[in-house]
Design a protein around this motif. Sequence first.
Motif, short mmCIF file in Angstrom:
data_model
loop_
_atom_site.label_atom_id
_atom_site.label_comp_id
_atom_site.label_asym_id
_atom_site.label_seq_id
_atom_site.Cartn_x
_atom_site.Cartn_y
_atom_site.Cartn_z
N PRO A 15 110.34 72.20 -18.74
CA PRO A 15 109.57 72.68 -19.89
C PRO A 15 110.16 72.28 -21.25
CG PRO A 15 110.66 74.51 -18.78
CD PRO A 15 110.88 73.28 -17.94
N ARG A 16 111.41 71.84 -21.27
CA ARG A 16 112.02 71.41 -22.54
C ARG A 16 111.55 70.03 -22.96
NH1 ARG A 16 118.16 71.91 -20.81
NH2 ARG A 16 117.21 70.86 -19.02
N VAL A 17 110.94 69.27 -22.04
CA VAL A 17 110.54 67.90 -22.31
C VAL A 17 109.14 67.87 -22.92
CG1 VAL A 17 110.03 65.65 -21.26
CG2 VAL A 17 112.02 66.96 -20.50
N THR A 18 109.03 67.23 -24.09
CA THR A 18 107.73 67.07 -24.73
C THR A 18 107.13 65.70 -24.44
OG1 THR A 18 108.77 66.33 -26.78
CG2 THR A 18 108.25 68.69 -26.59
N PHE A 19 107.98 64.71 -24.17
CA PHE A 19 107.52 63.38 -23.80
C PHE A 19 108.58 62.70 -22.96
CE2 PHE A 19 107.64 58.80 -24.37
CZ PHE A 19 106.36 58.45 -23.96
N CYS A 20 108.12 61.98 -21.95
CA CYS A 20 109.02 61.16 -21.15
C CYS A 20 108.22 59.98 -20.62
CB CYS A 20 109.59 61.96 -19.99
SG CYS A 20 110.57 60.92 -18.89
N GLY A 21 108.81 58.83 -20.70
CA GLY A 21 108.19 57.64 -20.16
C GLY A 21 109.26 56.58 -19.94
N SER A 80 111.01 58.33 -10.39
CA SER A 80 111.50 59.61 -9.88
C SER A 80 112.08 60.46 -11.01
CB SER A 80 112.56 59.38 -8.80
OG SER A 80 112.01 58.67 -7.72
N LEU A 81 112.84 59.84 -11.89
CA LEU A 81 113.40 60.56 -13.03
C LEU A 81 112.30 61.01 -13.99
CD1 LEU A 81 116.71 58.80 -14.09
CD2 LEU A 81 116.39 61.18 -13.42
N ARG A 82 111.31 60.15 -14.19
CA ARG A 82 110.19 60.52 -15.05
C ARG A 82 109.51 61.77 -14.49
NH1 ARG A 82 105.20 60.68 -14.59
NH2 ARG A 82 105.28 59.63 -12.58
N TYR A 83 109.33 61.81 -13.18
CA TYR A 83 108.70 62.96 -12.55
C TYR A 83 109.52 64.24 -12.78
CZ TYR A 83 107.08 66.23 -9.05
OH TYR A 83 106.63 67.37 -8.44
N THR A 84 110.82 64.19 -12.49
CA THR A 84 111.65 65.39 -12.65
C THR A 84 111.75 65.80 -14.12
OG1 THR A 84 113.70 64.10 -12.62
CG2 THR A 84 112.98 65.05 -10.54
N LEU A 85 111.83 64.83 -15.01
CA LEU A 85 111.88 65.16 -16.44
C LEU A 85 110.60 65.86 -16.88
CD1 LEU A 85 113.57 61.93 -17.76
CD2 LEU A 85 114.37 64.25 -18.28
N ASN A 123 114.25 51.26 -19.31
CA ASN A 123 114.45 52.07 -20.49
C ASN A 123 113.68 53.37 -20.29
OD1 ASN A 123 115.97 50.08 -21.78
ND2 ASN A 123 114.13 49.12 -22.60
N ILE A 124 114.37 54.49 -20.41
CA ILE A 124 113.73 55.80 -20.26
C ILE A 124 113.77 56.51 -21.60
CG2 ILE A 124 113.83 58.04 -19.11
CD1 ILE A 124 115.06 56.66 -16.70
N ARG A 125 112.60 56.86 -22.09
CA ARG A 125 112.48 57.57 -23.37
C ARG A 125 112.29 59.06 -23.09
NH1 ARG A 125 113.71 57.32 -28.71
NH2 ARG A 125 112.24 58.55 -29.92
N VAL A 126 113.11 59.89 -23.72
CA VAL A 126 113.05 61.33 -23.54
C VAL A 126 112.97 62.00 -24.90
CG1 VAL A 126 114.21 63.36 -22.59
CG2 VAL A 126 114.46 61.17 -21.44
#
Length: 105
Positions: free
Chosen positions: A35-41, A26-31, A53-56
Amino acid sequence: MEHGSFQDQSQATFSLTDEDHTLANSLRYTLNQDPRVTFCGYSIPHPSDARVNIRVQTTVDPAREVLKDSCQDLMLICQHVRGTFDQAFTEFKSKKGLESMSIEP
């Protein structure tokens, strides 16, 4: 500026304990909607470890701030879903004459 004194705050990995795919996805989806996010996983290090572990990585803004904003966005989404459900349930009960029926959170 000394070499090594600058810490890039636009990328970070956050470890959340006692969480699993439900919150992480759910957090990955919202992240990824930001538009400020270039990568999230996210990853789960081991199935027996209740941790994600969430990488932002962001364009410029601190990853911590962007994650906090996404948590707030997710909270608002959940509140909207709960409100919509409660309203639909109330309408259903009144149509079926089941006013005494309730759902406890």
